[in-house]
Design an enzyme around this catalytic site. Structure first.
Site, short mmCIF file in Angstrom:
data_model
loop_
_atom_site.label_atom_id
_atom_site.label_comp_id
_atom_site.label_asym_id
_atom_site.label_seq_id
_atom_site.Cartn_x
_atom_site.Cartn_y
_atom_site.Cartn_z
CD GLU A 156 -62.90 15.62 40.45
OE1 GLU A 156 -63.66 15.52 39.47
OE2 GLU A 156 -63.25 15.24 41.57
CG HIS A 171 -61.79 11.13 41.46
ND1 HIS A 171 -61.91 10.11 40.53
CD2 HIS A 171 -62.40 12.20 40.90
CE1 HIS A 171 -62.53 10.57 39.45
NE2 HIS A 171 -62.85 11.83 39.65
CG HIS A 194 -58.53 6.86 41.34
ND1 HIS A 194 -59.52 5.92 41.25
CD2 HIS A 194 -59.13 8.05 41.13
CE1 HIS A 194 -60.66 6.51 40.99
NE2 HIS A 194 -60.48 7.80 40.92
CG ASN A 225 -66.34 10.53 39.11
OD1 ASN A 225 -66.45 11.47 39.89
ND2 ASN A 225 -66.04 10.69 37.84
CG ASN A 230 -68.75 13.17 37.17
OD1 ASN A 230 -68.43 13.50 38.29
ND2 ASN A 230 -67.94 13.37 36.15
CG ASP A 260 -67.37 16.94 37.04
OD1 ASP A 260 -67.47 16.25 38.06
OD2 ASP A 260 -66.33 16.97 36.37
C1 LIG Z 1 -69.14 16.47 44.82
O1 LIG Z 1 -69.79 15.27 44.71
C2 LIG Z 1 -69.57 14.38 45.75
C3 LIG Z 1 -70.38 13.21 45.48
O2 LIG Z 1 -70.52 13.03 44.15
C4 LIG Z 1 -69.98 14.93 47.09
O3 LIG Z 1 -69.62 14.05 48.09
C5 LIG Z 1 -69.30 16.25 47.27
O4 LIG Z 1 -69.79 16.81 48.45
C6 LIG Z 1 -69.62 17.12 46.10
N1 LIG Z 1 -69.05 18.40 46.28
C7 LIG Z 1 -69.79 19.36 46.74
C8 LIG Z 1 -69.13 20.69 46.84
O5 LIG Z 1 -70.95 19.20 47.03
#
Ligand SMILES: *[C@@H]1O[C@H](CO)[C@@H](O)[C@H](O)[C@H]1NC(C)=O
Ligand SMILES: *[C@@H]1O[C@H](CO)[C@@H](O)[C@H](O)[C@H]1NC(C)=O
Ligand SMILES: *[C@@H]1O[C@H](CO)[C@@H](O)[C@H](O)[C@H]1NC(C)=O
Length: 355
Positions: free
Chosen positions: A53, A115, A134, A168, A224, A269
Site C-alpha cells: 500500500e 497503512h 489500524h 490514511n 489521501n 492516491d
Molecule cells: C505515500 O504517502 C505518504 C504520506 O502520504 C508518505 O509518507 C510516503 O512517503 C508516500 N510514499 C512515497 C513512495 O512517497
C-alpha cells in the site's frame, strides 16, 4: 450487486438535493477506461502477494514497504494474517523482499495493520519509521527505530489522539512530528458507509507534535496522499474522490495556505516526491469503483502519473504507466530510484520497472 443498486438509487436521490459534490459514480470514476501505457522492462516483486500500500525509498536505495492492509470494504488476500513491513534493497541486481522483525515489548504484533508510512532521518543518521496502524480498525501512529544490522524495527512508541481518528497517510518532519490525513470522519456511526459513498463524511489534515496538534486544512472528499517538497516549503495533498492534487504553502508556524489545485481524470492516491528533481509521482486508480467492489474477473486497473514543474503556470503531466489489472491491480504508490520505478498496490502485488 444489491448493495450497488441500493447505493445507486440512494445516490441518485441524494444528488437531487445536493450540488456541492458530484455523484458517487463520478467520484469513484466508475466507468474509467484504461488506455495502456507500457514500460519496457517490468518484473513483479517476488514475495509480495497481499499488498504494498505504501512505500518509501531512502537515498541509500533501501525501500520500506507496508503490506497486508485490512480496510473496511476492501479486498484482502490474507485476511487472517497480521500486516508487515518489508525491506527491499534496490541496489541489488534482482532485489527481493525481507520481512522486518519487530521488537519491543509493548507492541501487539497480532493486530498489526499497517497503512501509510514515512521515514525521518536525524543528524546521527538514525532512521525512524512512522507507520499508520489500524489495530481493530482504530487509528494509531507507531514509531519505530530502524536497526539495519539486525534487519529489525524497534518499537518506541504508539501515538493516539482524538484528532487522528481515521488516518490514511503520514509525512514525517521529525521522529514525533508529522502531518497526517484523516481520510474520512463519520458524523453518524450507523450511517458510516453511506456517508462515505455519498460524500457526506469529513476529511482533514492534521499537524501533530508532542506539544501541539491542530487541523491545518479540511473539507476534503477523502484526503489521501500527503507529501512535502524537497525544500520543505510546500505540502501536496491528494484528494482521492475529487480527483485533485492541492498545493499548499507551508509556513514556519506549520500552518498551510492553499496555493493551487490540479484536476485529473483518475483517483489520485499516494504522492511521492523525487528528492532530486522535486517531481511528483502519483499512484492512481483509473476505475476506483473496482477497488471498493472487487471482482477478480474485472479487476481494478493501475496507473502512474508524473507531474513536473508543479509550481509553474504549466505543470507537465505524463501518464507513465497504465495497465488494466491483468498484471497489476489497484496501484497506490510509485517511487523512483536510479532510473527505475517501484509501484505498490492496495492489496495485490508490486511491480519494478525500468523507466
Ligand atoms: C505515500 O504517502 C505518504 C504520506 O502520504 C508518505 O509518507 C510516503 O512517503 C508516500 N510514499 C512515497 C513512495 O512517497
Ligand atoms: C502563521 O504564519 C502565517 C505566515 O507568516 C501567518 O499569516 C499566520 O497568521 C500565522 N498563523 C498563526 C496562527 O500564527
Ligand atoms: C487487458 O489487457 C490485456 C493486454 O492488453 C488483454 O489481453 C486483456 O484482454 C485485457 N483485459 C481486460 C479485462 O480488459
Amino acid at each position: 450487486m444489491a448493495k450497488l443498486m441500493l447505493l445507486t438509487l440512494l445516490g441518485l436521490g441524494l444528488a437531487l438535493f445536493r450540488d456541492h459534490r458530484a455523484s458517487y459514480q463520478a467520484r469513484l470514476n466508475a466507468f474509467g477506461e484504461v488506455k495502456p501505457v507500457e514500460l519496457p522492462n517490468c518484473n513483479l516483486v517476488k514475495g509480495i502477494e497481499s499488498g504494498s500500500e505504501d512505500l518509501e525509498i531512502l537515498p541509500s536505495g533501501l525501500a520500506f514497504i507496508s503490506s497486508g492492509l485490512k480496510y473496511p470494504e476492501i479486498k484482502s488476500f490474507e485476511p487472517d494474517k497480521p500486516g508487515k513491513i518489508l525491506l527491499m534493497d534496490l541496489n541489488e541486481e534482482d532485489p527481493t523482499v525481507l520481512e522486518l522483525k519487530i521488537t519491543g515489548s509493548k507492541f501487539d504484533h497480532s493486530s498489526f495493520n499497517p497503512h501509510g508510512i514515512s521515514t525521518f532521518t536525524d543528524e546521527d543518521n538514525t532512521v525512524y519509521l512512522l507507520v499508520v496502524n489500524h489495530p481493530d480498525f482504530k487509528s494509531t501512529v507507531e514509531l519505530f527505530k530502524f536497526q539495519e544490522e539486525e534487519k529489525s524495527l524497534l518499537h518506541l512508541k504508539t501515538i493516539r489522539h482524538e484528532l487522528l481518528p481515521n488516518l490514511n497517510d503520514i509525512v514525517a518532519v521529525g521522529p514525533e512530528h508529522f502531518y497526517a490525513t484523516n481520510d474520512h470522519y463519520f458524523v453518524d456511526h450507523y450511517l458510516r458507509s453511506w456517508e462515505l459513498y455519498l460524500g457526506l463524511a469529513w476529511s482533514y489534515v492534521v499537524y501533530y507534535s508532542p506539544t501541539e496538534v491542530q487541523v491545518m486544512a479540511d473539507g476534503f472528499d477523502f484526503a489521501n496522499g500527503i507529501n512535502i517538497s524537497p525544500d520543505g516549503k510546500y505540502v501536496y495533498i491528494g484528494e482521492l474522490l475529487a480527483h485533485k492534487i492541492h498545493v499548499y504553502e507551508k509556513h514556519a508556524n506549520w500552518t498551510l495556505t492553499p496555493l493551487k489545485s490540479l484536476d485529473f481524470n483518475t483517483l489520485v492516491d499516494n504522492i511521492s516526491v523525487d528528492p532530486v528533481t522535486g517531481d511528483l509521482w502519483v499512484g492512481c486508480h483509473p476505475n476506483g469503483m473496482r477497488i471498493f467492489f472487487y471482482d477478480p474477473e474485472n479487476p481494478p486497473a493501475s496507473e502512474v502519473i508524473r507531474i513536473q514543474n508543479i509550481l509553474t503556470e504549466e505543470p507537465k503531466v505524463t501518464r507513465v504507466y497504465a495497465e488494466n489489472g491483468t498484471v497489476l491491480q489497484g496501484s497506490t504508490v510509485a517511487s523512483v530510484y536510479k532510473g527505475k520505478l517501484l509501484i505498490g498496490t492496495v492489496f495485490q502485488k508490486a511491480l519494478y520497472c525500468e523507466l
